[in-house]
Every structure is written in C-alpha cells, then in structure tokens.
Design a protein around this motif. Structure first.
Motif, PDB file in Angstrom:
ATOM      1  N   PHE A 129      -5.769  -2.069  -1.266  1.00 25.61           N
ATOM      2  CA  PHE A 129      -5.123  -1.201  -2.246  1.00 25.61           C
ATOM      3  C   PHE A 129      -3.642  -0.961  -1.938  1.00 25.61           C
ATOM      4  CE2 PHE A 129      -9.609   0.787  -2.587  1.00 25.61           C
ATOM      5  CZ  PHE A 129     -10.010  -0.217  -3.461  1.00 25.61           C
ATOM      6  N   GLY A 130      -3.103  -1.656  -0.948  1.00 22.78           N
ATOM      7  CA  GLY A 130      -1.674  -1.590  -0.663  1.00 22.78           C
ATOM      8  C   GLY A 130      -1.193  -0.266  -0.120  1.00 22.78           C
ATOM      9  N   MET A 131      -2.015   0.422   0.682  1.00 25.54           N
ATOM     10  CA  MET A 131      -1.640   1.745   1.154  1.00 25.54           C
ATOM     11  C   MET A 131      -0.486   1.725   2.149  1.00 25.54           C
ATOM     12  SD  MET A 131      -3.259   4.129  -0.447  1.00 25.54           S
ATOM     13  CE  MET A 131      -2.710   3.067  -1.774  1.00 25.54           C
ATOM     14  N   SER A 167       2.175  -6.852  10.330  1.00 30.53           N
ATOM     15  CA  SER A 167       1.189  -7.805   9.775  1.00 30.53           C
ATOM     16  C   SER A 167       0.398  -7.203   8.628  1.00 30.53           C
ATOM     17  CB  SER A 167       0.233  -8.310  10.878  1.00 30.53           C
ATOM     18  OG  SER A 167       0.935  -9.007  11.863  1.00 30.53           O
ATOM     19  N   GLY A 168       1.073  -6.399   7.820  1.00 32.00           N
ATOM     20  CA  GLY A 168       0.427  -5.803   6.655  1.00 32.00           C
ATOM     21  C   GLY A 168       0.505  -6.716   5.452  1.00 32.00           C
ATOM     22  N   GLY A 169       0.402  -6.126   4.260  1.00 32.88           N
ATOM     23  CA  GLY A 169       0.385  -6.915   3.032  1.00 32.88           C
ATOM     24  C   GLY A 169       1.581  -7.825   2.894  1.00 32.88           C
ATOM     25  N   LEU A 170       1.343  -9.001   2.382  1.00 35.36           N
ATOM     26  CA  LEU A 170       2.415  -9.991   2.262  1.00 35.36           C
ATOM     27  C   LEU A 170       3.343  -9.700   1.090  1.00 35.36           C
ATOM     28  CD1 LEU A 170       0.321 -13.204   2.905  1.00 35.36           C
ATOM     29  CD2 LEU A 170       2.220 -12.433   4.322  1.00 35.36           C
ATOM     30  N   THR A 217      -5.280  -7.463   6.712  1.00 39.10           N
ATOM     31  CA  THR A 217      -4.676  -8.692   6.190  1.00 39.10           C
ATOM     32  C   THR A 217      -4.501  -9.754   7.260  1.00 39.10           C
ATOM     33  OG1 THR A 217      -3.518  -7.413   4.511  1.00 39.10           O
ATOM     34  CG2 THR A 217      -2.666  -9.610   4.966  1.00 39.10           C
ATOM     35  N   SER A 218      -4.114  -9.337   8.476  1.00 44.09           N
ATOM     36  CA  SER A 218      -3.832 -10.307   9.536  1.00 44.09           C
ATOM     37  C   SER A 218      -5.051 -11.136   9.911  1.00 44.09           C
ATOM     38  CB  SER A 218      -3.299  -9.583  10.783  1.00 44.09           C
ATOM     39  OG  SER A 218      -4.250  -8.666  11.288  1.00 44.09           O
ATOM     40  N   ASN A 219      -6.261 -10.618   9.688  1.00 47.94           N
ATOM     41  CA  ASN A 219      -7.467 -11.390   9.993  1.00 47.94           C
ATOM     42  C   ASN A 219      -7.532 -12.687   9.202  1.00 47.94           C
ATOM     43  OD1 ASN A 219      -8.236  -9.275  11.639  1.00 47.94           O
ATOM     44  ND2 ASN A 219      -9.670  -8.391  10.168  1.00 47.94           N
ATOM     45  N   CYS A 298     -10.399  -7.240  -4.963  1.00 51.77           N
ATOM     46  CA  CYS A 298      -9.079  -6.778  -4.519  1.00 51.77           C
ATOM     47  C   CYS A 298      -8.802  -7.419  -3.164  1.00 51.77           C
ATOM     48  CB  CYS A 298      -9.062  -5.261  -4.381  1.00 51.77           C
ATOM     49  SG  CYS A 298      -9.499  -4.370  -5.881  1.00 51.77           S
ATOM     50  N   MET A 299      -7.708  -8.148  -3.075  1.00 58.48           N
ATOM     51  CA  MET A 299      -7.401  -8.877  -1.855  1.00 58.48           C
ATOM     52  C   MET A 299      -6.583  -8.004  -0.886  1.00 58.48           C
ATOM     53  SD  MET A 299      -8.920 -11.592  -2.613  1.00 58.48           S
ATOM     54  CE  MET A 299      -9.623 -12.289  -4.115  1.00 58.48           C
ATOM     55  N   LEU A 300      -7.090  -7.783   0.358  1.00 59.15           N
ATOM     56  CA  LEU A 300      -8.169  -8.497   1.005  1.00 59.15           C
ATOM     57  C   LEU A 300      -9.216  -7.520   1.551  1.00 59.15           C
ATOM     58  CD1 LEU A 300      -5.978 -11.022   2.966  1.00 59.15           C
ATOM     59  CD2 LEU A 300      -7.873 -11.727   1.569  1.00 59.15           C
TER      60      LEU A 300
END
Length: 340
Positions: A129-131, A167-170, A217-219, A298-300
């Motif tokens: 959810f891009g928090m 290493s959060g959302g791209l 996300t980094s996973n 919802c990715m990811l």
C-alpha cells in the motif's frame, strides 16, 4: 511552537518492472502502473526550542517517543510513528531520521532547528500500500511548508532516494507524484529520470489483506529469479499500455494487463496470494457481485484491491458494505477507501 500537518495517500502498484541497477538512486525505480488512494499517512512536524518541555498530549494515543531522541545535525528530533491500530511501530524511525538528515545536508531545513515529528498510518505496512513512500512524502512536504525553501520536486526526489536506500518501493514516490490512476513510463525519481502520467477518477474501492502475512519489497527485487519473471512480465505490460494516450478509457486495458502480469510473473501462484485471491472470489460469487468488480493483487503484499469493473458504474456503499462484512467474518483486513 509552530506546527504543520500534511496528509499523503497510499499508492498501489498493479504491475511493474524492476530498474534498480543505476548507480544513483534517483535513476532507480520501476516502470509500471497502479493507482493512488485517499487513505495513507498523516505527518505533523512541530518546531520547538530545545529548552521547552514536551507538551502534555502531544502524541497520538497509543504512540510512543523513541527512548532516546535522535540527534540530526545540531537540532533535536523527537520521532513517533503510530500504526493504524494506534500502537507504536518499533524500529521505524530510521527511515525518517535519514530523510531529515538528507534535507539538512542540502539546506532545505536548518541544522540547528529542533522538531517533534509525528507520523500516523491508516493502512498496514508491508502489504503493497506504499506506506513508506507516503510517510516520506508527507514528512518531506511538512518540512517544505515549514521552511518555504525550494520546490516540491526537490523534496520528492529526496523521499525517493531515502526509500531506495531502505530497499522500499521502487516506484511509489513517482506514482504519488503523478496522482490518480498512473502509468510510470520511465523509472526514476520525479523530475529526474522518472516520468509518469495519471488520470483522475473518483472511485470507491476496498483494500483487503491477510493480517498475519506481509512481504518486504526487497525479498523480490533482490532475488534474481523474481527479478527476471517480474521484469519480463512488467515490461510487456507497459509496452502495451503506452501505445495509446492515457485516460479513463484505458481502465479496461489496465485491468487486463494487471491480471496478465500477476499470472505471467508467477506472483499470483504464490500459495498465500493464490489462497487470498480464491477466498475473495468465492465470497463475491456468494454475494453475486463478481460481475460488478475486478479483483487485483497489490504488489508486493499478501493483499488485493476490489475495483469497479466500469468507471462509469462505481460500486455503491451498500455493495461495498456487503463485501466488507463477508470478508471481515473470515478474519481478513478490509479498508474502505477511494482512488485519489
């Protein structure tokens, strides 16, 4: 004590490709597509003199200050980060400390100033959810209101860089900058490499997640196998979506490509996501509402969005409530929100 409060809604990616190998974080990110929602993060910064005592009731109920205030430059920073259930989020302040240090390094805020920084989330973390991006953008813009120095893009670029550092959302910051339903044409930070277009639509939606599951996300982006499957599927989808002008008439195309992406990338085949998707679809069939909606991952996270099938026929409050009640009875997290 002067105070500034900024709200930033969350961002949900439906499809994407990974672009993280550039040396500079400002050129890293993702191409892809998704949408912004009203619910997200509220940030309040309060400038104070270091000789002033902490005001009673300064913090939101259930939140806590760090045990030891962070010294960022010469000024003192007192941080609190509160989850959607009113509890403090442990080990979450470093993200914002790094943001403040970066703002000070480029003199967008003064090293000598001290602040209380309160961050309150209205959606869960690590669920797509891009928090982290919403929090960084909200805090950065609150400091912009305080200082009045520079332009919004400068603050967004720093927020993007700090998210990449962690290493959060791209592409969440770029998606937030575009607004509405967005197509990210080029990877990178807003105004520097990153390019995105968006269209506005007022649509109620439901966000659904499995509370005992989460994904960072980094996973995925640091795993070579996932990089290849995600990027191959994501690039194909973006190539198709960018063929025509971006506007509300492209909603069916986005829904088709997002479904294809989830399957081609193998993300839909992960057991937790597959089970969640099937559970929600079964409930929709029981309610005879499957023809009214699209269900998209919802990715990811281990999460999904329930979206209107036709933008000109929004979901009614009664329909959303019936769905929400059914899913909550299965111990799933559910949030009414809307595209913004």
């Amino acid at each position: 004590m002067s105070a500034h409060t900024v709200h930033c809604g969350g961002h949900i990616t439906l499809l994407f490709s990974i672009w993280k190998d550039a040396r500079l974080a400002r050129f890293q990110g993702s191409r892809g597509a998704g949408f912004n929602v009203v619910d997200g993060v509220e940030a309040t910064i309060k400038h104070f003199d270091t000789n002033e005592p902490l005001e009673p009731g300064l913090l939101s109920q259930g939140s806590e200050l760090d045990e030891s205030p962070v010294q960022a430059g010469d000024g003192e920073i007192r941080l609190s980060v509160t989850s959607m259930d009113g509890t403090a989020i442990a080990h979450s302040t470093e993200l914002y400390t790094d943001l403040i240090e970066a703002l000070r390094e480029v003199r967008l805020i003064d090293h000598s100033e001290s602040f209380d920084v309160e961050v309150t989330l209205s959606l869960p973390v690590s669920q797509g959810f891009g928090m982290s991006a919403a929090g960084l953008v909200a805090v950065a813009r609150a400091f912009h209101l305080h200082s009045g120095i520079g332009k919004d893009d400068q603050y967004l670029r720093i927020a993007h860089r700090i998210e990449r550092l962690h290493s959060g959302g791209l592409g969440d910051v770029l998606g937030i900058a575009a607004g509405g339903v967005e197509l990210r044409l080029e990877a990178g930070a807003p105004g520097v490499g990153g390019k995105a277009v968006g269209f506005q639509t007022q649509q109620p939606v439901l966000l659904v997640w499995k509370p005992d599951e989460s994904r960072h996300t980094s996973n995925y982006i640091d795993d070579e196998k996932w990089q290849q499957s995600i990027s191959k599927a994501g690039e194909k989808a973006v190539r198709t979506l960018r063929l025509k002008p971006w506007g509300p008439e492209r909603w069916p195309d986005l829904m088709l490509e997002s479904r294809t992406f989830a399957q081609a990338s193998d993300l839909l085949e992960e057991p937790e996501r597959k089970t969640l998707n099937e559970t929600v679809m079964n409930e929709l069939r029981k309610l005879d509402l499957q023809s009214r909606v699209y269900v998209r991952l919802c990715m990811l996270g281990v999460s999904l969005a329930i979206l209107p099938r036709r933008l000109e026929e929004p979901l009614t409050h009664e329909e959303m409530e019936r769905i929400a009640v059914a899913l909550r009875s299965l111990n799933l997290g559910v949030r009414h929100t809307s595209i913004s």
